[in-house]
Design an enzyme around this catalytic site. Structure first.
Site, PDB file in Angstrom:
ATOM      1  N   GLY A 122       0.792  -0.977   0.024  1.00  0.00           N
ATOM      2  CA  GLY A 122      -0.079   0.015  -0.088  1.00  0.00           C
ATOM      3  C   GLY A 122       0.825   1.292  -0.041  1.00  0.00           C
ATOM      4  O   GLY A 122       0.462   2.200   0.607  1.00  0.00           O
ATOM      5  N   VAL A 136      -2.855  -7.187  -2.451  1.00  0.00           N
ATOM      6  CA  VAL A 136      -2.128  -8.042  -1.603  1.00  0.00           C
ATOM      7  C   VAL A 136      -3.345  -9.025  -0.880  1.00  0.00           C
ATOM      8  O   VAL A 136      -3.017  -9.933   0.105  1.00  0.00           O
ATOM      9  CB  VAL A 136      -1.412  -7.356  -0.697  1.00  0.00           C
ATOM     10  CG1 VAL A 136      -0.290  -6.731  -1.443  1.00  0.00           C
ATOM     11  CG2 VAL A 136      -2.195  -6.529   0.099  1.00  0.00           C
ATOM     12  N   SER A 160      -3.874  -0.292  13.967  1.00  0.00           N
ATOM     13  CA  SER A 160      -4.696   0.879  14.506  1.00  0.00           C
ATOM     14  C   SER A 160      -4.619   0.918  15.914  1.00  0.00           C
ATOM     15  O   SER A 160      -4.896  -0.205  16.590  1.00  0.00           O
ATOM     16  CB  SER A 160      -6.049   0.918  13.950  1.00  0.00           C
ATOM     17  OG  SER A 160      -6.738   1.856  14.500  1.00  0.00           O
ATOM     18  N   TYR A 168     -13.822  -4.662  13.384  1.00  0.00           N
ATOM     19  CA  TYR A 168     -12.676  -3.934  12.425  1.00  0.00           C
ATOM     20  C   TYR A 168     -11.932  -3.737  13.811  1.00  0.00           C
ATOM     21  O   TYR A 168     -10.482  -4.053  13.742  1.00  0.00           O
ATOM     22  CB  TYR A 168     -12.938  -2.275  12.229  1.00  0.00           C
ATOM     23  CG  TYR A 168     -12.043  -1.413  11.915  1.00  0.00           C
ATOM     24  CD1 TYR A 168     -11.296  -1.752  10.806  1.00  0.00           C
ATOM     25  CD2 TYR A 168     -11.358  -0.489  12.907  1.00  0.00           C
ATOM     26  CE1 TYR A 168     -10.153  -0.700  10.268  1.00  0.00           C
ATOM     27  CE2 TYR A 168     -10.435  -0.008  12.602  1.00  0.00           C
ATOM     28  CZ  TYR A 168      -9.757   0.015  11.379  1.00  0.00           C
ATOM     29  OH  TYR A 168      -8.609   0.826  11.103  1.00  0.00           O
ATOM     30  N   LYS A 188      -8.015  -5.436  13.756  1.00  0.00           N
ATOM     31  CA  LYS A 188      -6.903  -4.750  14.301  1.00  0.00           C
ATOM     32  C   LYS A 188      -6.080  -5.265  15.446  1.00  0.00           C
ATOM     33  O   LYS A 188      -4.703  -5.222  15.554  1.00  0.00           O
ATOM     34  CB  LYS A 188      -6.948  -3.415  14.443  1.00  0.00           C
ATOM     35  CG  LYS A 188      -7.434  -2.552  13.195  1.00  0.00           C
ATOM     36  CD  LYS A 188      -6.470  -2.869  11.980  1.00  0.00           C
ATOM     37  CE  LYS A 188      -6.814  -1.932  10.723  1.00  0.00           C
ATOM     38  NZ  LYS A 188      -5.913  -2.056   9.819  1.00  0.00           N
TER      39      LYS A 188
END
Length: 284
Positions: A27, A78, A157, A170, A174
């Site tokens: 990224g 990816v 995060s 989410y 993380k």
């Protein structure tokens, strides 16, 4: 090695902390990934970027090349195993090794309340935030083990390090990356490989805009972040450089919040009007 304490690596040039290293950044075409790629190249690394967007891939290659750095961009998704395999084959064929891997890809979208989420949205969250970290790491780790050295930096995060009420799925994804980081560090340390993570927050990127629509309340950054300002991709890149280089030779298994202090603040906000910390926004 240095003439100092046994085992402490010598740093010959503090201005080129990654001189001669090969670094893969996923990224890497925009935002934090692009800042990492540019800074690593500035410090002497040959940077290999994986980027899904061709225009962004071209832009970061041009930026780094124009500044005198060494970079190649690969158009790759990816989350697709074949693309990961092709990326690893290209990097290892060109260099025979990889010294630094930065797993940077991730996304909070689709952002859904848990009662509105679906198995399909869970799968997407898993693919874009967790699974590719496993896949890309596995694709390069054998070369690191063979070389007996390496640094892996997983950018996740701060929401994986605290409660995230807006989307628990989410947050859980993380958190999985953060704990994978810790576990992998213990597993690979004996091979000379260090693994650390960065928990981002409040960082202005093309993916997350913290500024538009808030221009008239800029003074409230004193409340939103203990450091009193928005974060920038360069803030994250500098910590990634530390973790990738010999400056952090004795650091592994850690997840560092690079968040302006939001995790440390624990939800308490500083009120410029009251001159104290409060936990109710009406006092701001």
């Amino acid at each position: 090695m240095s003439n100092g304490p046994r085992g402490v690596p010598d740093i010959a040039d503090w201005n080129r902390l990654l001189d001669g290293r090969v670094a893969v950044v996923t990224g890497g075409g925009a935002g934090i990934g692009a800042a990492v790629a540019a800074l690593f190249a500035e410090h002497g690394a040959a940077v290999e970027v994986a980027e899904i967007d061709p225009s962004r891939a071209e832009a970061i290659s041009r930026e780094v090349s124009d500044a005198g750095g060494v970079i190649r961009s690969h158009i790759a998704d990816v989350t697709v195993d074949a693309d990961v395999e092709r990326l690893a084959d290209a990097v290892l064929a060109a260099h025979g090794r990889v010294d630094v891997l930065v797993n940077n890809v991730g996304d909070y979208r689709p952002l859904l309340a848990f009662d509105e989420s679906t198995p399909q949205s869970w799968q997407r969250m898993y693919d874009i935030n967790v699974r590719h970290v496993f896949a890309v790491t596995r694709a390069f780790v054998s070369a690191m083990i063979q070389a007996g050295s390496g640094s892996i930096v997983n950018i996740h995060s701060v929401e994986g390090m605290r409660g995230f009420p807006r989307d628990p799925v989410y947050g859980a994804m993380k958190a999985a990356v953060a704990h994978f980081t810790t576990c992998l560090a213990v597993d690979l340390g004996r091979h000379g490989i260090r693994v650390n993570g960065i928990g981002t927050d409040l960082t202005q990127t093309p993916q997350v805009d913290y500024l538009t629509g808030y221009e008239d309340v800029d003074h409230l950054w004193q409340s939103w972040a203990p450091v009193g300002r928005v974060g920038w991709p360069q803030d994250q890149a500098r910590v990634a450089l530390f973790l990738a280089s010999e400056m952090s030779a004795f650091v592994t298994g850690h997840n560092i919040p690079v968040d302006g202090g939001t995790k440390a603040g624990g939800g308490w906000l500083f009120s410029p009007r009251a001159g104290r910390f409060v936990n109710r926004s009406k006092h701001l």
